[in-house]
Write a protein that holds these residues in place. Structure first.
Motif, PDB file in Angstrom:
ATOM      1  N   LEU A 128      28.613  69.641  23.985  1.00  0.00           N
ATOM      2  CA  LEU A 128      29.813  69.156  24.657  1.00  0.00           C
ATOM      3  C   LEU A 128      29.738  69.346  26.167  1.00  0.00           C
ATOM      4  N   ASP A 129      29.016  70.353  26.614  1.00  0.00           N
ATOM      5  CA  ASP A 129      28.876  70.597  28.054  1.00  0.00           C
ATOM      6  C   ASP A 129      28.134  69.464  28.753  1.00  0.00           C
ATOM      7  N   ARG A 130      27.389  68.687  27.988  1.00  0.00           N
ATOM      8  CA  ARG A 130      26.611  67.609  28.594  1.00  0.00           C
ATOM      9  C   ARG A 130      27.436  66.352  28.845  1.00  0.00           C
ATOM     10  N   PHE A 131      28.667  66.335  28.327  1.00  0.00           N
ATOM     11  CA  PHE A 131      29.498  65.149  28.451  1.00  0.00           C
ATOM     12  C   PHE A 131      30.487  65.305  29.594  1.00  0.00           C
ATOM     13  N   PRO A 132      30.866  64.188  30.229  1.00  0.00           N
ATOM     14  CA  PRO A 132      31.888  64.269  31.282  1.00  0.00           C
ATOM     15  C   PRO A 132      33.225  64.712  30.710  1.00  0.00           C
ATOM     16  N   ASP A 133      34.028  65.337  31.587  1.00  0.00           N
ATOM     17  CA  ASP A 133      35.311  65.853  31.128  1.00  0.00           C
ATOM     18  C   ASP A 133      36.235  64.699  30.766  1.00  0.00           C
ATOM     19  N   GLY A 134      37.067  64.923  29.787  1.00  0.00           N
ATOM     20  CA  GLY A 134      38.014  63.912  29.340  1.00  0.00           C
ATOM     21  C   GLY A 134      38.829  64.470  28.195  1.00  0.00           C
ATOM     22  N   LEU A 135      39.827  63.715  27.761  1.00  0.00           N
ATOM     23  CA  LEU A 135      40.738  64.198  26.732  1.00  0.00           C
ATOM     24  C   LEU A 135      39.993  64.532  25.443  1.00  0.00           C
ATOM     25  N   TRP A 136      39.100  63.600  25.006  1.00  0.00           N
ATOM     26  CA  TRP A 136      38.430  63.850  23.724  1.00  0.00           C
ATOM     27  C   TRP A 136      37.547  65.100  23.794  1.00  0.00           C
ATOM     28  N   ARG A 137      36.932  65.368  24.995  1.00  0.00           N
ATOM     29  CA  ARG A 137      36.079  66.548  25.139  1.00  0.00           C
ATOM     30  C   ARG A 137      36.918  67.819  25.068  1.00  0.00           C
ATOM     31  N   GLN A 138      38.105  67.789  25.709  1.00  0.00           N
ATOM     32  CA  GLN A 138      38.973  68.960  25.684  1.00  0.00           C
ATOM     33  C   GLN A 138      39.455  69.251  24.267  1.00  0.00           C
ATOM     34  N   VAL A 139      39.773  68.198  23.519  1.00  0.00           N
ATOM     35  CA  VAL A 139      40.201  68.368  22.123  1.00  0.00           C
ATOM     36  C   VAL A 139      39.063  68.969  21.306  1.00  0.00           C
ATOM     37  N   ALA A 140      37.832  68.467  21.534  1.00  0.00           N
ATOM     38  CA  ALA A 140      36.679  68.962  20.772  1.00  0.00           C
ATOM     39  C   ALA A 140      36.435  70.441  21.072  1.00  0.00           C
ATOM     40  N   ILE A 141      36.488  70.819  22.367  1.00  0.00           N
ATOM     41  CA  ILE A 141      36.278  72.223  22.736  1.00  0.00           C
ATOM     42  C   ILE A 141      37.359  73.105  22.096  1.00  0.00           C
ATOM     43  N   GLY A 142      38.581  72.606  22.051  1.00  0.00           N
ATOM     44  CA  GLY A 142      39.684  73.356  21.425  1.00  0.00           C
ATOM     45  C   GLY A 142      39.424  73.568  19.944  1.00  0.00           C
ATOM     46  N   MET A 143      38.882  72.527  19.282  1.00  0.00           N
ATOM     47  CA  MET A 143      38.586  72.651  17.853  1.00  0.00           C
ATOM     48  C   MET A 143      37.491  73.695  17.605  1.00  0.00           C
ATOM     49  N   VAL A 144      36.496  73.715  18.508  1.00  0.00           N
ATOM     50  CA  VAL A 144      35.394  74.673  18.353  1.00  0.00           C
ATOM     51  C   VAL A 144      35.892  76.096  18.589  1.00  0.00           C
ATOM     52  N   ASN A 145      36.680  76.268  19.649  1.00  0.00           N
ATOM     53  CA  ASN A 145      37.188  77.616  19.950  1.00  0.00           C
ATOM     54  C   ASN A 145      38.098  78.125  18.817  1.00  0.00           C
ATOM     55  N   HIS A 146      38.884  77.248  18.245  1.00  0.00           N
ATOM     56  CA  HIS A 146      39.735  77.643  17.125  1.00  0.00           C
ATOM     57  C   HIS A 146      38.885  78.070  15.939  1.00  0.00           C
ATOM     58  N   ALA A 147      37.816  77.330  15.680  1.00  0.00           N
ATOM     59  CA  ALA A 147      36.918  77.674  14.539  1.00  0.00           C
ATOM     60  C   ALA A 147      36.258  79.010  14.786  1.00  0.00           C
TER      61      ALA A 147
ATOM     62  N   ARG B 179      28.654  74.806  11.547  1.00  0.00           N
ATOM     63  CA  ARG B 179      29.265  76.028  12.088  1.00  0.00           C
ATOM     64  C   ARG B 179      28.361  76.696  13.122  1.00  0.00           C
ATOM     65  N   ASP B 180      27.548  75.883  13.783  1.00  0.00           N
ATOM     66  CA  ASP B 180      26.743  76.389  14.893  1.00  0.00           C
ATOM     67  C   ASP B 180      27.542  76.103  16.168  1.00  0.00           C
ATOM     68  N   TYR B 181      28.511  76.977  16.450  1.00  0.00           N
ATOM     69  CA  TYR B 181      29.472  76.689  17.506  1.00  0.00           C
ATOM     70  C   TYR B 181      28.856  76.778  18.893  1.00  0.00           C
ATOM     71  N   ASP B 182      27.889  77.675  19.074  1.00  0.00           N
ATOM     72  CA  ASP B 182      27.219  77.744  20.373  1.00  0.00           C
ATOM     73  C   ASP B 182      26.500  76.416  20.675  1.00  0.00           C
ATOM     74  N   GLN B 183      25.818  75.917  19.667  1.00  0.00           N
ATOM     75  CA  GLN B 183      25.116  74.640  19.843  1.00  0.00           C
ATOM     76  C   GLN B 183      26.113  73.506  20.101  1.00  0.00           C
ATOM     77  N   THR B 184      27.241  73.558  19.424  1.00  0.00           N
ATOM     78  CA  THR B 184      28.260  72.524  19.607  1.00  0.00           C
ATOM     79  C   THR B 184      28.738  72.516  21.055  1.00  0.00           C
ATOM     80  N   LEU B 185      29.006  73.705  21.607  1.00  0.00           N
ATOM     81  CA  LEU B 185      29.475  73.776  22.997  1.00  0.00           C
ATOM     82  C   LEU B 185      28.380  73.322  23.965  1.00  0.00           C
ATOM     83  N   ARG B 186      27.118  73.632  23.655  1.00  0.00           N
ATOM     84  CA  ARG B 186      26.012  73.169  24.502  1.00  0.00           C
ATOM     85  C   ARG B 186      25.996  71.649  24.581  1.00  0.00           C
TER      86      ARG B 186
END
Length: 499
Positions: A480-499, A471-478
């Motif tokens: 994810l920011d290092r990865f190129p954009d793509g469907l799986w990254r967008q899904v992951a960011i959505g899961m973090v924002n929902h949490a 549940r360290d969401y800031d770290q999770t987004l940090r």
């Protein structure tokens, strides 16, 4: 007075000991009204034990006749004087067929270039003695006794073997010498030993002759079918044999050497299109590469496995490698259910006890059936039989342990894998997974993320999940920011924002 009936009876006994058929003789021919003739080649040899390696191949070859000699036509009495004592002396040293034999690793002389040849000789002796009907200890079981100084009786006791076979080989240019000794486990004595020196192209024939001699010495009674298997010569093409032996050496070095082994197996099959064993090993290697490397492998690798597998079956149906590969292909494609694959694999198992790939495939099949204990047992067998640096095999064992909630053992497997390959991303991720999910230890995940964010180790996609679990969401987004954009990254960011 000369008693012909005695000679006749002795000849029959000798034929039985050698597994010879008087109607289709391979050793002793009857000459009507004249006597008997030994029709197998007789070659002078130096009777040197495998440990007695002071004499070199070059030294002994100077005294060897240029051609093999044939025993001339002989009367029954003369033949028995030559061959009879040898056969009966060997047969009486061990009074009954032993329940098991251990073939110790064949020791090469002449440099590391002979390592592949020594490995090939060792594997073939094990296989050929099995074909004669003996129970033979697996190659893995005896590998710890390579270059050991332990007494033979102690080794036999530890292996629970009734007889040991020692082997050494030496190659000089186009010739090869293989020295073999048979050790009685009860007494530690050596009832039989011999050396076989021939052209290198005859190495498979030498292995067959050794297996036959061991069978005679131990009073085995192989069937006609077993003898026919023994007489199979895989190849007499020296270039193809050299390529095959080199490929075997690269294959056992570990996963990173497998592409080299694949190329050399391919070249061996091109040099000798009848070399069934080379086709079989090529099929098994490609199957391993497709199963172990998954998405990192060439997507067509599974398809490329089919041709050598079918070729191996067409050339030599007795080899188990071809059917194993085809079952693995069908199961991997989803063309066969797990239950169907398991039934076929179980039928092959008696012939596949030394084949790591067999247990890797059956492990996946067991997982498909939800039989995790059986899957773990096969994962362990695959590790035991596979190359020492096959990190993926270890990781699959770790995954099975995790699925059985044996997290401490899974973590130990991940540590072992990282000792072999410190930079392996799969091993790093599984260590995080085992410790975070199973042991509640987030330190490894934190250290891995920091190393990744600081560029110390490559990016690894699943690492963001461990931060999300914490549940360290800031770290999770940090991360994810290092990865190129793509469907799986967008899904992951959505899961973090929902949490």
């Amino acid at each position: 007075m000369f008693d012909g009936s005695i000679v006749y009876n002795k000849i029959n006994q000798l034929r039985k000991a050698l597994g010879d058929d008087p109607q289709h003789p391979r050793f002793i021919e009857t000459i009507p009204k004249r006597g008997y003739r030994l029709i197998t080649p007789v070659v002078p040899v130096q009777h040197v034990a495998p440990q007695g390696r002071n004499q070199t191949l070059a030294e002994s070859s100077s005294t060897r006749p240029a051609k093999q000699r044939w025993l001339p036509l002989a009367s029954g009495a003369a033949l028995m004087a030559v061959a009879g004592p040898l056969a009966w002396d060997l047969a009486t040293h061990i009074q009954s067929q032993p329940p098991s034999i251990a073939v110790l690793p064949c020791e090469p002389f002449g440099g590391t270039d002979d390592d592949g040849l020594a490995l090939g000789v060792h594997e073939q002796l094990i296989e050929k003695l099995r074909n004669v009907g003996f129970e033979v200890k697996s190659r893995t079981a005896v590998m710890t006794y390579a270059q050991t100084l332990k007494p033979m009786r102690e080794i036999a006791s530890e292996l629970d073997a009734s007889a040991l076979v020692e082997c050494s080989m030496q190659r000089a240019e186009h010739r090869v010498r293989v020295s073999v000794a048979l050790v009685d486990a009860k007494t530690g004595n050596t009832p039989w030993r011999d050396s076989y020196e021939r052209e290198f192209a005859d190495i498979f024939a030498i292995e067959s002759d050794i297996a036959r001699s061991v069978a005679v010495a131990l009073k085995a009674k192989p069937t006609a079918g077993q003898l026919a298997e023994l007489d199979k010569i895989q190849s007499r093409n020296p270039t193809a044999i050299e390529l095959y032996d080199s490929a075997r050496r690269y294959q056992v070095l570990g996963v990173s050497s497998w592409p080299t082994a694949e190329r050399q197996y391919e070249q061996a099959t091109l040099e000798d299109p009848t070399f069934a064993l080379a086709f079989a090993q090529l099929a098994l290697l490609r199957l391993s590469m497709s199963y172990l490397w998954r998405s990192n492998a060439d997507p067509s690798l599974l398809e490329k496995t089919q041709e050598p597998a079918e070729k191996a079956i067409a050339l030599d149906p007795s080899l188990p490698a071809g059917p194993i590969a085809l079952i693995g292909i069908r199961f991997g494609r989803g063309a066969e259910t797990a239950a169907e694959a398991l039934e076929e694999l179980d039928a092959i198992e008696p012939r596949a006890k030394d084949i790591s790939e067999f247990y890797s495939v059956r492990r996946s099949v067991y997982e498909g059936l939800g039989k995790m204990e059986e899957a773990l047992a096969d994962a362990k067998r695959a590790v035991d039989l596979g190359p020492p640096l096959a990190v993926p095999l270890l990781l699959y064992e770790g995954i099975d342990l995790q699925l059985l909630h044996r997290f401490d053992e899974a973590d130990a497997i991940a540590e072992q894998a990282l000792t072999i390959a410190p930079g392996d991303p799969g091993a790093r991720w599984l260590r995080i997974q085992f410790r975070t999910c199973g042991l509640g230890d987030t330190a490894a995940a934190d250290a891995e993320r920091e190393a990744m964010l600081n560029g110390v180790v490559p990016l690894s996609g699943p690492v963001w999940i461990s931060a999300w679990i914490e549940r360290d969401y800031d770290q999770t987004l940090r991360v994810l920011d290092r990865f190129p954009d793509g469907l799986w990254r967008q899904v992951a960011i959505g899961m973090v924002n929902h949490a």
